[in-house]
Design a protein around this motif. Sequence first.
Motif, PDB file in Angstrom:
ATOM      1  N   PRO A 227      16.477  -1.656  -6.142  1.00 28.30           N
ATOM      2  CA  PRO A 227      15.998  -1.200  -4.830  1.00 28.30           C
ATOM      3  C   PRO A 227      16.488  -2.151  -3.743  1.00 28.30           C
ATOM      4  N   THR A 228      17.098  -1.590  -2.710  1.00 31.97           N
ATOM      5  CA  THR A 228      17.722  -2.391  -1.672  1.00 31.97           C
ATOM      6  C   THR A 228      17.207  -2.005  -0.292  1.00 31.97           C
ATOM      7  N   PRO A 229      16.419  -2.873   0.342  1.00 36.95           N
ATOM      8  CA  PRO A 229      16.034  -2.621   1.735  1.00 36.95           C
ATOM      9  C   PRO A 229      17.261  -2.798   2.642  1.00 36.95           C
ATOM     10  N   MET A 230      17.447  -1.863   3.553  1.00 29.65           N
ATOM     11  CA  MET A 230      18.571  -1.896   4.486  1.00 29.65           C
ATOM     12  C   MET A 230      18.016  -1.765   5.903  1.00 29.65           C
ATOM     13  N   ILE A 231      18.206  -2.802   6.691  1.00 30.25           N
ATOM     14  CA  ILE A 231      17.626  -2.889   8.027  1.00 30.25           C
ATOM     15  C   ILE A 231      18.739  -2.750   9.063  1.00 30.25           C
TER      16      ILE A 231
ATOM     17  N   GLN B 161       8.158  -7.071   6.920  1.00 33.49           N
ATOM     18  CA  GLN B 161       8.107  -7.371   5.489  1.00 33.49           C
ATOM     19  C   GLN B 161       7.061  -6.509   4.778  1.00 33.49           C
ATOM     20  N   THR B 162       5.931  -6.274   5.426  1.00 30.19           N
ATOM     21  CA  THR B 162       4.891  -5.406   4.866  1.00 30.19           C
ATOM     22  C   THR B 162       5.399  -3.974   4.758  1.00 30.19           C
ATOM     23  N   LEU B 163       6.095  -3.500   5.790  1.00 33.88           N
ATOM     24  CA  LEU B 163       6.659  -2.150   5.753  1.00 33.88           C
ATOM     25  C   LEU B 163       7.624  -2.002   4.585  1.00 33.88           C
ATOM     26  N   ILE B 164       8.471  -3.002   4.352  1.00 32.42           N
ATOM     27  CA  ILE B 164       9.404  -2.960   3.222  1.00 32.42           C
ATOM     28  C   ILE B 164       8.631  -2.821   1.915  1.00 32.42           C
ATOM     29  N   ASP B 165       7.604  -3.636   1.726  1.00 37.71           N
ATOM     30  CA  ASP B 165       6.805  -3.565   0.497  1.00 37.71           C
ATOM     31  C   ASP B 165       6.148  -2.191   0.340  1.00 37.71           C
TER      32      ASP B 165
ATOM     33  N   PHE C 263       0.835  -1.194   0.000  1.00 37.30           N
ATOM     34  CA  PHE C 263       0.000   0.000   0.000  1.00 37.30           C
ATOM     35  C   PHE C 263       0.872   1.247   0.000  1.00 37.30           C
ATOM     36  N   GLN C 264       0.426   2.248  -0.728  1.00 38.71           N
ATOM     37  CA  GLN C 264       1.103   3.540  -0.683  1.00 38.71           C
ATOM     38  C   GLN C 264       0.765   4.189   0.655  1.00 38.71           C
ATOM     39  N   ARG C 265       1.792   4.635   1.346  1.00 40.06           N
ATOM     40  CA  ARG C 265       1.595   5.295   2.637  1.00 40.06           C
ATOM     41  C   ARG C 265       1.779   6.800   2.481  1.00 40.06           C
ATOM     42  N   ALA C 266       1.158   7.535   3.380  1.00 40.16           N
ATOM     43  CA  ALA C 266       1.310   8.996   3.402  1.00 40.16           C
ATOM     44  C   ALA C 266       2.730   9.324   3.844  1.00 40.16           C
ATOM     45  N   ILE C 267       3.338  10.286   3.171  1.00 43.62           N
ATOM     46  CA  ILE C 267       4.695  10.715   3.510  1.00 43.62           C
ATOM     47  C   ILE C 267       4.621  11.871   4.508  1.00 43.62           C
ATOM     48  N   ALA C 268       5.278  11.687   5.657  1.00 39.61           N
ATOM     49  CA  ALA C 268       5.337  12.733   6.675  1.00 39.61           C
ATOM     50  C   ALA C 268       6.120  13.922   6.120  1.00 39.61           C
ATOM     51  N   ARG C 269       5.662  15.106   6.409  1.00 37.47           N
ATOM     52  CA  ARG C 269       6.292  16.332   5.924  1.00 37.47           C
ATOM     53  C   ARG C 269       6.986  17.062   7.070  1.00 37.47           C
ATOM     54  N   VAL C 270       7.956  17.901   6.701  1.00 36.34           N
ATOM     55  CA  VAL C 270       8.674  18.694   7.692  1.00 36.34           C
ATOM     56  C   VAL C 270       7.656  19.361   8.617  1.00 36.34           C
ATOM     57  N   GLY C 271       7.928  19.314   9.909  1.00 37.48           N
ATOM     58  CA  GLY C 271       6.993  19.794  10.917  1.00 37.48           C
ATOM     59  C   GLY C 271       6.314  18.655  11.656  1.00 37.48           C
ATOM     60  N   ASP C 272       6.254  17.476  11.028  1.00 40.74           N
ATOM     61  CA  ASP C 272       5.683  16.296  11.678  1.00 40.74           C
ATOM     62  C   ASP C 272       6.687  15.802  12.717  1.00 40.74           C
ATOM     63  N   PRO C 273       6.293  15.699  13.986  1.00 35.82           N
ATOM     64  CA  PRO C 273       7.244  15.304  15.031  1.00 35.82           C
ATOM     65  C   PRO C 273       7.869  13.926  14.831  1.00 35.82           C
ATOM     66  N   THR C 274       7.229  13.029  14.086  1.00 34.98           N
ATOM     67  CA  THR C 274       7.817  11.701  13.883  1.00 34.98           C
ATOM     68  C   THR C 274       9.128  11.778  13.116  1.00 34.98           C
ATOM     69  N   LEU C 275       9.303  12.828  12.317  1.00 36.68           N
ATOM     70  CA  LEU C 275      10.553  12.973  11.558  1.00 36.68           C
ATOM     71  C   LEU C 275      11.735  13.369  12.440  1.00 36.68           C
TER      72      LEU C 275
END
Length: 179
Positions: free
Chosen positions: A79-83, A31-35, A3-15
């Motif tokens: 594309p390379t997932p890096m954990i 694995q779902t997060l990677i996808d 699923f396409q997730r919403a991208i947090a923008r500058v000002g969002d405290p999670t960043l």
Amino acid sequence: MAFQRAIARVGDPTLRQSARCVASVNEPDTQTLIDDLLLTMELAGGVGIAAPQVSAGDRLFIVASRPNARYPNAPQMEPTPMINPIIVAHSADQEKGWEGCLSVPGVRGLVPRYSCVQVEYLDRAGNLQTQHLTGFIARIFQHELDHLDGILLIDRVESDQDLLTEAAFRQQILGEAIA
């Protein structure tokens, strides 16, 4: 299914928070997060994306350099997932390069980064990988690693003169005509 997730923008405290280490690579949520990151990055035209950019607090990002509208001269890589990525060594020299960020839309920054980095990370299967990265791919890695520590490219520029709007960047740096 990704699923396409919403991208947090500058000002969002999670960043601005430090991400936590991934305890188990094989967990379905990981694995779902990677996808989801792979799809979200591709649809947004990025060359990398970190979990905090989609409001997930895991030490995980994707590096996926490829030529696109935002980076027409980027080298091609899978594309390379890096954990749980880390830098284990780096060059003494740094070079400045223009960066954009999906979480800081409409802005480019001239950011100093190490020109070469030796990195370690777990791949999607949980295997330890070691790589020597240079140039643009080393820059992407460092940019995404910053996201895991709550650092944005705007924190790395050395002066306000090193920030441009996307339109000014395209005109002044890429030499594109303004329509």
